[in-house]
Design a protein around this motif. Structure first.
Motif, PDB file in Angstrom:
ATOM      1  N   PRO A   6       0.918  -0.792   0.123  1.00  0.00           N
ATOM      2  CA  PRO A   6      -0.224   0.084  -0.042  1.00  0.00           C
ATOM      3  C   PRO A   6       0.971   1.137   0.265  1.00  0.00           C
ATOM      4  CG  PRO A   6       0.010  -0.945   2.223  1.00  0.00           C
ATOM      5  CD  PRO A   6       0.539  -1.950   1.226  1.00  0.00           C
ATOM      6  N   HIS A   7       0.210   2.568  -0.525  1.00  0.00           N
ATOM      7  CA  HIS A   7       1.032   3.633   0.134  1.00  0.00           C
ATOM      8  C   HIS A   7       1.334   3.804   1.197  1.00  0.00           C
ATOM      9  CE1 HIS A   7      -1.432   3.934  -4.418  1.00  0.00           C
ATOM     10  NE2 HIS A   7      -0.132   4.689  -4.593  1.00  0.00           N
ATOM     11  N   LYS A   8       0.597   3.542   1.957  1.00  0.00           N
ATOM     12  CA  LYS A   8       0.709   4.308   3.371  1.00  0.00           C
ATOM     13  C   LYS A   8       1.176   2.812   4.760  1.00  0.00           C
ATOM     14  CE  LYS A   8      -2.756   6.501   3.328  1.00  0.00           C
ATOM     15  NZ  LYS A   8      -2.989   6.443   2.517  1.00  0.00           N
ATOM     16  N   ILE A   9       1.749   2.733   5.205  1.00  0.00           N
ATOM     17  CA  ILE A   9       1.705   1.738   5.837  1.00  0.00           C
ATOM     18  C   ILE A   9       1.317   2.170   7.440  1.00  0.00           C
ATOM     19  CG2 ILE A   9       2.432  -0.086   7.052  1.00  0.00           C
ATOM     20  CD1 ILE A   9       3.739  -0.034   4.295  1.00  0.00           C
ATOM     21  N   TYR A  10       0.524   2.278   8.555  1.00  0.00           N
ATOM     22  CA  TYR A  10       0.092   2.396   9.464  1.00  0.00           C
ATOM     23  C   TYR A  10       0.297   0.851  10.797  1.00  0.00           C
ATOM     24  CZ  TYR A  10      -1.645   7.552   8.529  1.00  0.00           C
ATOM     25  OH  TYR A  10      -1.475   8.538   8.316  1.00  0.00           O
ATOM     26  N   LEU A  11       0.494   1.231  11.667  1.00  0.00           N
ATOM     27  CA  LEU A  11       0.621   0.542  12.777  1.00  0.00           C
ATOM     28  C   LEU A  11      -0.778   1.353  13.621  1.00  0.00           C
ATOM     29  CD1 LEU A  11       4.192   0.850  14.108  1.00  0.00           C
ATOM     30  CD2 LEU A  11       3.710  -1.077  12.257  1.00  0.00           C
ATOM     31  N   THR A  12      -1.164   0.247  14.283  1.00  0.00           N
ATOM     32  CA  THR A  12      -2.543   0.331  14.568  1.00  0.00           C
ATOM     33  C   THR A  12      -1.937   0.817  16.592  1.00  0.00           C
ATOM     34  OG1 THR A  12      -2.587  -1.464  16.157  1.00  0.00           O
ATOM     35  CG2 THR A  12      -3.346  -1.423  13.770  1.00  0.00           C
ATOM     36  N   GLU A  13      -2.820   1.809  17.115  1.00  0.00           N
ATOM     37  CA  GLU A  13      -2.447   2.224  18.606  1.00  0.00           C
ATOM     38  C   GLU A  13      -1.819   1.281  19.129  1.00  0.00           C
ATOM     39  OE1 GLU A  13      -4.906   5.083  20.311  1.00  0.00           O
ATOM     40  OE2 GLU A  13      -5.324   5.627  17.804  1.00  0.00           O
ATOM     41  N   GLU A  14      -2.412  -0.159  19.572  1.00  0.00           N
ATOM     42  CA  GLU A  14      -1.839  -1.053  20.137  1.00  0.00           C
ATOM     43  C   GLU A  14      -0.470  -1.767  19.656  1.00  0.00           C
ATOM     44  OE1 GLU A  14      -4.889  -1.651  18.645  1.00  0.00           O
ATOM     45  OE2 GLU A  14      -5.267  -0.593  20.416  1.00  0.00           O
ATOM     46  N   GLN A  15       0.242  -1.789  18.299  1.00  0.00           N
ATOM     47  CA  GLN A  15       1.558  -1.803  17.772  1.00  0.00           C
ATOM     48  C   GLN A  15       1.773  -1.166  18.157  1.00  0.00           C
ATOM     49  OE1 GLN A  15       0.037  -2.631  13.386  1.00  0.00           O
ATOM     50  NE2 GLN A  15      -0.283  -4.559  14.195  1.00  0.00           N
ATOM     51  N   MET A  16       1.718   0.166  18.905  1.00  0.00           N
ATOM     52  CA  MET A  16       2.862   1.453  17.977  1.00  0.00           C
ATOM     53  C   MET A  16       3.918   1.103  19.716  1.00  0.00           C
ATOM     54  SD  MET A  16       1.721   5.186  19.110  1.00  0.00           S
ATOM     55  CE  MET A  16       2.077   5.429  20.279  1.00  0.00           C
ATOM     56  N   PRO A  17       5.012   0.661  19.578  1.00  0.00           N
ATOM     57  CA  PRO A  17       6.120   0.508  20.235  1.00  0.00           C
ATOM     58  C   PRO A  17       5.403   1.604  21.919  1.00  0.00           C
ATOM     59  CG  PRO A  17       7.241   1.342  18.650  1.00  0.00           C
ATOM     60  CD  PRO A  17       6.036   1.807  18.069  1.00  0.00           C
ATOM     61  N   LYS A  18       5.758   0.712  23.399  1.00  0.00           N
ATOM     62  CA  LYS A  18       6.058   1.224  24.333  1.00  0.00           C
ATOM     63  C   LYS A  18       6.949   1.007  24.451  1.00  0.00           C
ATOM     64  CE  LYS A  18       1.072  -0.766  24.460  1.00  0.00           C
ATOM     65  NZ  LYS A  18       1.405  -1.003  23.275  1.00  0.00           N
ATOM     66  N   GLN A  19       8.445   1.275  24.770  1.00  0.00           N
ATOM     67  CA  GLN A  19       9.553   0.905  24.770  1.00  0.00           C
ATOM     68  C   GLN A  19      10.497   2.289  23.838  1.00  0.00           C
ATOM     69  OE1 GLN A  19      10.650  -2.935  25.804  1.00  0.00           O
ATOM     70  NE2 GLN A  19      10.464  -2.116  27.986  1.00  0.00           N
ATOM     71  N   TRP A  20      11.447   3.043  24.686  1.00  0.00           N
ATOM     72  CA  TRP A  20      12.411   3.075  23.629  1.00  0.00           C
ATOM     73  C   TRP A  20      13.040   2.774  23.217  1.00  0.00           C
ATOM     74  CZ3 TRP A  20      11.044   7.754  27.440  1.00  0.00           C
ATOM     75  CH2 TRP A  20       9.566   9.259  26.709  1.00  0.00           C
ATOM     76  N   TYR A  21      14.045   2.974  22.273  1.00  0.00           N
ATOM     77  CA  TYR A  21      15.123   1.926  22.626  1.00  0.00           C
ATOM     78  C   TYR A  21      16.835   2.460  22.413  1.00  0.00           C
ATOM     79  CZ  TYR A  21      19.286  -0.501  20.066  1.00  0.00           C
ATOM     80  OH  TYR A  21      20.545  -0.871  19.813  1.00  0.00           O
ATOM     81  N   ASN A  22      17.358   2.107  23.767  1.00  0.00           N
ATOM     82  CA  ASN A  22      18.764   3.661  23.714  1.00  0.00           C
ATOM     83  C   ASN A  22      19.841   2.873  22.974  1.00  0.00           C
ATOM     84  OD1 ASN A  22      20.809   4.748  24.780  1.00  0.00           O
ATOM     85  ND2 ASN A  22      20.664   3.310  26.638  1.00  0.00           N
ATOM     86  N   LEU A  23      19.944   3.422  22.184  1.00  0.00           N
ATOM     87  CA  LEU A  23      20.996   2.746  21.307  1.00  0.00           C
ATOM     88  C   LEU A  23      22.309   2.449  21.887  1.00  0.00           C
ATOM     89  CD1 LEU A  23      22.732   2.279  18.133  1.00  0.00           C
ATOM     90  CD2 LEU A  23      22.412   4.273  17.935  1.00  0.00           C
TER      91      LEU A  23
END
Lengths: 457, 457
Positions: A6-23
């Motif tokens: 598709p032209h755009k891929i949206y995650l759902t709100e549930e799929q949204m990451p719940k954590q930040w990643y510290n590189l």
């Protein structure tokens, strides 16, 4: 076949990451520590507490915790404008006649017009949580100031924004947006701070700089009760918050069975690039994948491609800790002909270290070439890109054209950090043919390098 | 429980409607036909061909075909920025302490900044399909002109936009955006048309009006080869294209088991309101449901609440067919203190008929009350609304407050048509307290009514 993605891929709100990643947690060699300018010794949390609120100071210095939970109220705010879409630039691909697949992560669909909101929300939340009533910051092009105004309105914090004076004058609407969200906007340098007065005494006609506005914002935070300073780029904490860009991108690409061969982001202080590349760089650091990662910077402010990797102040007034980074010298100011953001003299210490160690590439591009790409992209993809973002578009197009020559069907991912609605003066000068490319000479750079702090030896 | 409905509901691209819905097909009493001003007889397709391209002329006059397939290239363009999200205003609900549930359909996440793109894409496509090389139009606040510029750039059509002069002068950035997409922008009235010259001769200092710009655009289309005129509101064809707003809204609400008790939209020419309410009005016409439908207009341009239901010209120069609609008279111009759009003298004939027949309500609201609502909404929901859209916000808040009094947990749906980035001058005057509410007197209106065409008898 072409249209199966598709032209755009949206995650759902549930799929949204719940954590930040510290590189930093996955970097074998860590970025050099910040130094306390008074002692020349590595800064500890307590050194940062007068300036940053405590949770943020902890995030700033933590190079071992891999993931940080995103607080629930921050997630709630994110859900107003996130997840942002991963988009496929079908029309651009077709116009370039390239076998490359061009994806971009679009962070412009929010009122701040950029990715800056991702960290603004986090920083405002932590300030509120600590019981502070006020924060200060600086803004150049105005995206960060707008983002923080939104976040402070939402969490009920007072905000003073020191806005680089030339931008304050050229972009009255940006100022109005911040005021609409309740922020106080002060043109910098101002008479309200010692740092501002010193700069004005030396050069009353100055249009200001980010480094100078930072000095004023920090000084004000230090002298105001229940107040701290917040910054929209460069810092480790900001890259941490911005990792949501890359985490969402990677997740969306997995949903369509894609993985980028090349990841391209514009780089000023590094907030967008650091966020976009985070999980891909993790793959690289852990030997799981080896995508190319390309930082794109303006030829008029070329910290990675022409700067020194050295300890430097983050501001002009030299009130901040010293950071080891690629820098053009804290006194460097890009030519007034340079439009948009990406005008900071240094670069995120994390990105600087990764670049120094060969994990990423950097290119610099000329302003008119950037706007060529911006207008081409706008007409084909019907999004008016910010000048900053258009640096990445320029390089994405260049990479796609290389694919056309080589016949390789590479997968390109670039960060479209924001929209250009407040940058029409620059578009106008481009369309009229009056836009200039002013690139610093070696002599100018050398002069700034000579002023780098003594600690570099 | 509160959080079980997500903040945003996005349909997938596959779920997106593939057809537009033609509300007229379900109206037992049809809107009155357009009249050819030369003959006083109902206009037939052929009368419209010199002005509109053929497929659009057919759509304009068709009041029996219930659904029109959306052409594939239009769907492809839609997928760049659609589906638009249906959002829940949780923070606004909480701040108002209302039992009402407030949903809004947000059409602002595209470069035009509004719903206007939905019809611009369709109209540009049909023009291209017919082998035309050029179209003309007018724009007031600039959203329509921007939308059409994007669509014409995408389909490769030349475009001349007659931009109401005061707006041209006050909103140079809007002009720049259109130019970036390749459009020619002419301040109206101009010396390039007979209509423009006539108006300038009478009043050289005029800031122009939409009605005047329409005359110039139509005249130019008539005298240019391979060229037609396109219009962003009022027309039946525009409401048809805009039905995608309502169709998506209804579908998204069904996904969360909701149906609105009240549907609220701002109304200038009626393009947004007509689109938003289309499938809900169908339910009403077919006796399947009975939601309240509320049109909100500015007190300074109150066509439904204080206008006459009569045949009138759509333009000042009287070159267009006559339409039966609620009108303030084709010579009416809102006070220069009126900000933003919603300044057209008439109202969509479809909506006029439905209002006349009691299927919908109308309210008018004062400008400063509108901006009160806009700023409250911005701070709570972190979206900077367009002044136009803020009319709907005002009334949605008023309805939610009524629910607070009555204790009713009504479901409110309003249309958030766009963003206000180019309207910061108006926000600024609101914040400074210099914004005025100038409302036409009965005498002013009467004077215009006396000039309504003779055909009304």
């Amino acid at each position: 076949m072409l249209k199966q993605v598709p032209h755009k891929i949206y995650l759902t709100e549930e799929q949204m990451p719940k954590q930040w990643y510290n590189l930093r947690a996955d970097m074998k060699e860590k970025p050099e520590p910040m130094l306390n300018p008074a002692t020349g010794k590595p800064a500890v949390k307590e050194d940062l507490y007068p300036v940053f609120c405590e949770k943020l100071a902890a995030q700033e210095l933590d190079d071992t915790t891999r993931y940080f939970d995103i607080p629930e109220p921050v997630l709630d705010f994110y859900k107003i404008y996130r997840p942002s879409p991963l988009m496929r630039a079908y029309n651009l691909e077709k116009a370039l006649d390239t076998p490359a697949k061009i994806y971009f992560k679009f962070e412009g669909n929010n009122t701040s017009g950029s990715h800056k909101l991702n960290s603004a929300v986090a920083q405002a939340y932590y300030a509120k949580e600590q019981g502070l009533t006020k924060v200060t910051t600086e803004t150049g092009a105005g995206q960060w100031g707008t983002a923080l105004s939104e976040a402070c309105a939402y969490f009920g914090l007072d905000l003073t924004v020191f806005m680089v004076k030339c931008s304050y004058q050229q972009k009255p609407y940006r100022k109005n947006v911040m005021q609409t969200f309740g922020a106080s906007v002060v043109p910098s340098p101002s008479n309200t701070t010692k740092a501002g007065r010193a700069i004005l005494a030396e050069n009353p006609e100055t249009g200001g700089s980010l480094g100078c506005a930072i000095s004023e914002a920090v000084e004000t935070a230090l002298h105001t009760e229940n107040c701290r300073y917040v910054l929209g780029s460069v810092l480790n904490q900001v890259l941490l918050h911005q990792s949501i860009i890359g985490l969402e991108s990677k997740q969306a690409m997995e949903m369509i069975d894609e993985y980028p061969d090349v990841i391209i982001g514009c780089a000023g202080g590094g907030s967008n690039l650091g966020g976009l590349i985070a999980p891909f760089m993790q793959d690289k650091l852990l030997g799981r994948a080896n995508p190319r990662i390309v930082a794109v910077e303006p030829a008029s402010c070329p910290s990675l491609t022409r700067g020194r990797y050295a300890y430097d102040f983050c501001d002009v007034g030299k009130v901040t800790p010293l950071a080891k980074m690629y820098t053009l010298g804290s006194g460097f100011m890009p030519s007034p002909d340079h439009a948009g953001g990406l005008r900071y003299h240094g670069m995120s210490p994390i990105l600087s270290k990764l670049y120094h160690d060969g994990y990423m590439e950097a290119v610099s591009v000329r302003q008119t070439d950037v706007f060529d790409a911006a207008v081409q992209f706008a007409k084909l993809e019907s999004i008016l890109p910010a000048p900053e973002s258009s640096h990445a578009i320029r390089t994405a197009i260049d990479e796609a054209l290389k694919c056309k020559e080589s016949g390789e069907a590479k997968t390109i991912l670039f960060g479209l950090t924001g929209t250009g609605y407040f940058d029409m003066t620059a578009y106008d000068s481009y369309l009229k043919g009056t836009m200039k490319n002013v690139i610093p000479t070696d002599e100018q750079l050398e002069e700034n390098f000579r002023k780098l702090p003594k600690v570099n030896g």
